[in-house]
Each structure stands twice: as C-alpha cells, then as structure tokens.
Design a protein around this motif. Structure first.
Motif, PDB file in Angstrom:
ATOM      1  N   ALA A 226      28.970  -6.287  87.720  1.00 49.49           N
ATOM      2  CA  ALA A 226      29.034  -6.142  89.191  1.00 49.49           C
ATOM      3  C   ALA A 226      27.564  -6.417  89.760  1.00 49.49           C
ATOM      4  CB  ALA A 226      29.274  -5.154  89.653  1.00 49.49           C
ATOM      5  N   HIS A 227      26.589  -6.155  88.920  1.00 48.98           N
ATOM      6  CA  HIS A 227      24.923  -6.589  89.381  1.00 48.98           C
ATOM      7  C   HIS A 227      24.963  -8.110  89.273  1.00 48.98           C
ATOM      8  CE1 HIS A 227      20.969  -6.480  89.893  1.00 48.98           C
ATOM      9  NE2 HIS A 227      20.890  -7.246  88.864  1.00 48.98           N
ATOM     10  N   GLN A 228      25.692  -8.902  87.978  1.00 48.01           N
ATOM     11  CA  GLN A 228      25.479 -10.558  88.298  1.00 48.01           C
ATOM     12  C   GLN A 228      25.986 -10.538  89.028  1.00 48.01           C
ATOM     13  OE1 GLN A 228      27.197 -11.478  84.357  1.00 48.01           O
ATOM     14  NE2 GLN A 228      26.005 -14.010  84.803  1.00 48.01           N
ATOM     15  N   ARG A 236      33.341 -10.097  96.623  1.00 45.60           N
ATOM     16  CA  ARG A 236      34.550  -9.668  95.843  1.00 45.60           C
ATOM     17  C   ARG A 236      34.343  -9.502  94.386  1.00 45.60           C
ATOM     18  NH1 ARG A 236      37.684 -11.232  92.994  1.00 45.60           N
ATOM     19  NH2 ARG A 236      37.189 -13.600  92.824  1.00 45.60           N
ATOM     20  N   ARG A 237      33.536  -9.881  93.989  1.00 48.40           N
ATOM     21  CA  ARG A 237      34.012  -9.858  92.397  1.00 48.40           C
ATOM     22  C   ARG A 237      32.904  -8.676  92.433  1.00 48.40           C
ATOM     23  NH1 ARG A 237      34.435 -11.525  87.459  1.00 48.40           N
ATOM     24  NH2 ARG A 237      32.924 -11.397  86.151  1.00 48.40           N
ATOM     25  N   CYS A 238      31.647  -8.467  92.774  1.00 49.59           N
ATOM     26  CA  CYS A 238      30.861  -7.301  93.105  1.00 49.59           C
ATOM     27  C   CYS A 238      31.760  -5.670  92.761  1.00 49.59           C
ATOM     28  CB  CYS A 238      29.917  -7.210  94.092  1.00 49.59           C
ATOM     29  SG  CYS A 238      28.316  -5.750  93.426  1.00 49.59           S
ATOM     30  N   ALA A 261      28.824   3.354  91.565  1.00 48.62           N
ATOM     31  CA  ALA A 261      28.910   3.868  92.795  1.00 48.62           C
ATOM     32  C   ALA A 261      28.111   3.112  93.980  1.00 48.62           C
ATOM     33  CB  ALA A 261      29.392   5.249  93.169  1.00 48.62           C
ATOM     34  N   GLN A 262      26.514   2.850  93.491  1.00 50.73           N
ATOM     35  CA  GLN A 262      26.139   2.278  94.413  1.00 50.73           C
ATOM     36  C   GLN A 262      26.240   0.833  94.104  1.00 50.73           C
ATOM     37  OE1 GLN A 262      22.736   0.710  93.275  1.00 50.73           O
ATOM     38  NE2 GLN A 262      23.338   0.358  90.758  1.00 50.73           N
ATOM     39  N   MET A 263      26.795   0.006  92.933  1.00 47.93           N
ATOM     40  CA  MET A 263      27.047  -1.480  92.495  1.00 47.93           C
ATOM     41  C   MET A 263      28.002  -1.541  93.914  1.00 47.93           C
ATOM     42  SD  MET A 263      25.041  -2.926  90.867  1.00 47.93           S
ATOM     43  CE  MET A 263      25.613  -3.903  91.285  1.00 47.93           C
ATOM     44  N   ALA A 264      29.010  -0.194  93.643  1.00 43.72           N
ATOM     45  CA  ALA A 264      30.363  -0.782  94.529  1.00 43.72           C
ATOM     46  C   ALA A 264      29.657  -0.764  96.143  1.00 43.72           C
ATOM     47  CB  ALA A 264      31.505   0.105  94.806  1.00 43.72           C
ATOM     48  N   ALA A 265      28.780   0.168  96.803  1.00 47.46           N
ATOM     49  CA  ALA A 265      27.885  -0.020  97.814  1.00 47.46           C
ATOM     50  C   ALA A 265      27.268  -1.363  97.952  1.00 47.46           C
ATOM     51  CB  ALA A 265      26.899   1.464  97.750  1.00 47.46           C
TER      52      ALA A 265
END
Length: 414
Positions: A226-228, A236-238, A261-265
């Motif tokens: 997700a970070h990538q 969207r992909r993140c 959770a913070q990556m989704a944020a």
C-alpha cells in the motif's frame, strides 16, 4: 550488486562455461534440478534457482559446496577447474563491516560449515543472521539503501539455501528469517526506485509468511505494498491494499494493525477524503499508543514504529489534505523528537515540512527548513529530492526569491 569490473574471476568463469556448455540460465537451472532429483536432493523452484544462478554469475555470493558440485557435474567439469580453491571466498556470509556483528572464531566456523552444508545450520548461526539483519536495518536509517542492498541480498541467498534444506524444529524459524530479509530488501528496492523488484520481494515475503502462518508479516507486506502504491500516487490501490491488510485473519499485534490503519488513512488523504482519513488516523493512533506500552511484543521489523513516527505520518496526511498549519505543527514536533541518526527519514520529513511552510505562504521558514537537509536528501532519499524540487516550484509560483536559492542548493549538492 557487482559491476563488470568487480565481478570475481570464478563468477565470470561460471558464466562463460554455462553459456558455452549449457545455454541460458534457465537451461542451467533445469539441468541442476534434474541432477539434484537423481541424487534425491531438493532444490528451489525454477524461478528461484534461476535468480540464484544469476546472483552467482554476478559474484553476489559464493555457491555452497553442494551447489559447486552440482554446477561442476552440470558443466561436465571438475569442481577445482570451475571454482579454483585459491579464488574461494574468505567470508562465509558477507556483512557490512560493523564490530557489533563480527563473529568470533567459533561462530565463524559454525557459519562456514552451515553455508557449506545447509542442513547443518544451527540456532547459533540463525541468531547471528538475525542480529545482522537488525543491525543492517538500523544502519540503513543512517546511510540509505544503496551501500547495503547488495550485502543483504547475499545474506538472503544464504538464508534461502537454509530454508530450502530446512527440516525439524528450526524450519519455521528459518522461513521466518527469510521472510524478514525479503521484506527488508523490498523496502530498500523501493527506496532506490526499483519498483518491480520491490513488488516481487514483497510478494515473496508474503508467500513465506503465509507458509508459516505469520499473520504479522503477511499483514505488514500488504501495508508496505500500500505504501508503494501511495508513493506512486495511486490512492485507490493504496486504500485497497491497506484495507486488505486491515482485514487479515490471524493474530496481529496492535502496532502492525496501526500501520495498516494509517496506510489506509494516507490513501484517503491522497484522494482528498478527509473524514475517512481522520477516522482511520484516530484509530491508528489508539493502536500505536497501545503498542508503545508493550513494544516488546511487536515484531522485530517494527522497531521504528512509535508515536513519533506516527506524528510525522499524520503530518504528511494533513499535507495531502491541504491543512497547512496542522501539517507544519505535526511535522515540526515530530522532527524534534526524531533521532539524529535517522538521516534519511529526517531528510524526507523535513522536505515535507519545507513544502508545508511553502504552501502556508511562509517562504523564509520553508527555505530555512530545506537548506540544512539538501545534502542528505540528495545522498540518501530520492523522494526528499522530489519534494524539495516541488517546494522550490511552489515558492517560485508565489514569486518568492527563495526558490532560486533552493534550486541552486539542490544543483550544487548533485
């Protein structure tokens, strides 16, 4: 990675003989597997073995005894002709020169025997490799990925050999270590902008994690993918990958859940959906605070993930959401608490702070934040260089003369 000029003689000789006597690297891998099957030996999958052979031919690491014998038979040569004894490596497992991980004579002998005969690997050798990995993670924070990635790849080659031969009570631990190495290499590949390699290594780490039922590593690799996606600007992909990490079944620590959770944020912040971003950030903050109270229960690779790091992440999210004042406050507070040794990360977050100042219309603060970290940005963090260039553009669009000063500093550091 070895250059043509630095490729060891044995590696160049192996490549020459392989091309002359067998053909492609894939042909060589198939031949090795065929010979191994005749002898009742197990080897890696064809793609993994192909990558291993390419690593030998680059001189990334010296083949273990069983592989030297297999190669010699595949090429219808003697081992001594193919791998002259005088050219043998003098270090069983290459490591960055740190006194904290230098093995004593007894440990050196243990490691050497394990590399020569992977089935002889013991807990002491695995302890040493785990220590190497932990120290390399910390060193990478200061010197960046480029000086380390080749060494860590070589170490993973050794660990992968152990994993392919793993039997008994140590087997799961070896695969766990291989997954950690692959995850670290994926991170470094992303850091040097080798996107395909990063994705491939995250996938490999994820596979190894699933193989042994390690929900923490499986979740982490999804978060890092997700970070990538976030790094590539794909909101969207993140969000999709981060949500997959959040829904991962199994026992996952609070810190690992907080990372997801913070990556989704961050994905929602990149997309401009503020309500979802802030709700997820609040959830992540609660999880990370809980993790800080029991940091000993978190996986080894989460060593950097604390409340300071989260404060900086939150500052980046507010930057995406155009909340300039909040971003400045969070990034400035986090930078004060970030250890000086974290040169690469300090360059990145300071570059974000410089941009937040520029967006807020404070050209003087933007420039005074940017100039001290220009050299580290150029040397250690390509993302920070891009952020500083965009900061200069922002200053220039506002007619601030500080833009010229920043551009000149970037040009001089390159």
């Amino acid at each position: 990675m070895s250059t043509a000029a630095s490729t060891p003689e044995w590696a160049a000789n192996l490549r020459m003989e392989r091309k002359a006597r067998v053909g492609s690297v894939a042909d060589m891998a198939r031949r090795l597997r065929g010979i191994a099957q005749e002898q009742g030996m197990q080897l890696p999958t064809l793609p993994d073995l192909t990558r291993t052979i390419r690593g030998w031919e680059r001189g990334d690491h010296y083949p273990s005894e069983r592989y030297r014998l297999l190669c010699a038979r595949a090429l219808e040569m003697t081992e001594a002709d193919l791998f002259p004894p005088e050219q043998a490596t003098v270090v069983p497992v290459p490591a960055y020169p740190l006194t904290s991980i230098a093995p004593d004579p007894d440990l050196f002998q243990r490691i050497t025997k394990a590399v020569e005969q992977p089935t002889r690997v013991d807990a002491v050798t695995l302890d040493w490799l785990a220590t190497c990995l932990a120290e390399h993670r910390k060193v990478e924070d200061s010197i960046g990925s480029r000086p380390l990635i080749g060494v860590v790849r070589q170490q993973l080659g050794v660990v992968a050999d152990f994993a392919n031969s793993a039997r008994g009570p140590l087997a799961e631990r070896i695969v766990d270590l291989a997954a950690q190495y692959a995850q670290f290499i994926a991170w470094m590949s992303l850091d040097i902008d080798d996107q395909p390699a990063a994705l491939a290594w995250y996938d490999r780490a994820h596979d190894w994690a699933l193989e042994i039922g390690d929900a923490n590593m499986a979740t982490t690799t999804l978060s890092m993918k997700a970070h990538q996606a976030w790094s590539a600007g794909n909101a969207r992909r993140c969000v999709g990958l981060a949500e997959a990490a959040r829904s991962h079944s199994g026992q996952v620590t609070p810190g690992v859940r907080g990372m997801a959770a913070q990556m989704a944020a961050r994905g929602h912040a990149l997309a401009g959906t503020a309500d979802q971003a802030h709700a997820l950030l609040d959830e992540a903050e609660t999880l990370i605070s809980g993790a800080a109270e029991h940091s000993e229960d978190e996986p080894a690779w989460m060593y950097f993930y604390d409340e300071t790091w989260f404060m900086l992440q939150r500052g980046m999210a507010e930057l995406h959401l155009s909340n300039w004042a909040q971003s400045v406050e969070l990034l400035a507070s986090g930078l004060v608490r970030l250890p000086e040794a974290y040169r690469r990360d300090r360059a990145w977050y300071a570059s974000c702070l410089a941009r937040a100042h520029a967006k807020a219309g404070d050209a003087e603060a933007s420039l005074s934040t940017a100039l001290p970290i220009v050299t580290d940005a150029v040397q250690l963090n390509r993302h920070a260089v891009k952020e500083l260039a965009e900061t200069a553009d922002e200053l220039g669009s506002r007619g601030a003369p500080h833009a010229v000063t920043l551009r000149d500093a970037l040009a001089a550091a390159r």
